[in-house]
Design an enzyme around this catalytic site. Structure first.
Site, PDB file in Angstrom:
ATOM      1  N   SER A  67      -1.708  23.393  21.895  1.00  0.00           N
ATOM      2  CA  SER A  67      -2.764  22.677  22.624  1.00  0.00           C
ATOM      3  C   SER A  67      -4.073  22.561  21.855  1.00  0.00           C
ATOM      4  O   SER A  67      -4.916  21.738  22.207  1.00  0.00           O
ATOM      5  CB  SER A  67      -3.027  23.335  23.980  1.00  0.00           C
ATOM      6  OG  SER A  67      -3.712  24.559  23.824  1.00  0.00           O
ATOM      7  N   LYS A  76      -9.150  27.367  24.740  1.00  0.00           N
ATOM      8  CA  LYS A  76      -9.560  25.968  24.872  1.00  0.00           C
ATOM      9  C   LYS A  76     -11.034  25.839  24.482  1.00  0.00           C
ATOM     10  O   LYS A  76     -11.773  26.807  24.431  1.00  0.00           O
ATOM     11  CB  LYS A  76      -9.412  25.474  26.323  1.00  0.00           C
ATOM     12  CG  LYS A  76      -8.013  25.527  26.895  1.00  0.00           C
ATOM     13  CD  LYS A  76      -7.111  24.453  26.339  1.00  0.00           C
ATOM     14  CE  LYS A  76      -5.758  24.453  26.997  1.00  0.00           C
ATOM     15  NZ  LYS A  76      -4.828  25.446  26.502  1.00  0.00           N
TER      16      LYS A  76
END
Length: 146
Positions: free
Chosen positions: A67, A104
């Site tokens: 990701s 993230k």
């Protein structure tokens, strides 16, 4: 020492060795033709001292997943995470979200907090009051195998 393992990250505590360090050539390494006249100045460098600013608040975590590939964080990379740093907009953070750890990019503004992946195949996550959410630490460095 293994500290915790989740689907996305495996955490380790650093073991700082006092007499550790590898040879460091303080000349820069040319990617062109080497200069035979260059004298090499040899020193010792400790990656612990270079990468860890706050020993008690620093952890390593191994990345699992894709990701964050746009930010240069790839599967099996080793992250250096400092829990003493303040979270801020655009920082890459390790977060605890609804029972799982994730890494993230933080997006913070007056309307809320989002966890932004760096891969278009993954959705942006809007944090709401319904989420169990903690910003666990800030990524300061990434160590890659080549």
């Amino acid at each position: 020492m293994l500290l915790h393992q989740s689907n996305a990250l495996t955490f380790f505590t650093p073991e700082i060795l006092e007499d550790s360090g590898a040879t460091f050539f303080d000349t820069g390494i040319s990617c062109g033709f080497p200069s035979p006249a260059e004298d090499f100045k040899e020193n010792r460098i400790s990656l612990d001292r270079e990468l860890i600013k706050n020993k008690e608040a620093t952890f390593f975590a191994k990345v699992s997943g894709q990701s964050m590939i746009g930010a240069g964080l790839e599967d099996s990379d080793l992250l250096v995470i400092d829990r003493s740093l303040e979270p801020a907009n655009n920082k890459i953070a390790v977060c605890f979200l609804d029972g799982e750890f994730t890494v993230k990019r933080l997006k913070v503004d007056a309307t809320g907090v989002w966890l932004q992946p760096e891969n278009p195949d993954y959705p942006v996550i809007k944090i709401t009051d319904a989420n169990d959410f903690v910003i666990w630490g800030i990524v300061t460095n990434v160590i890659k195998k080549v």
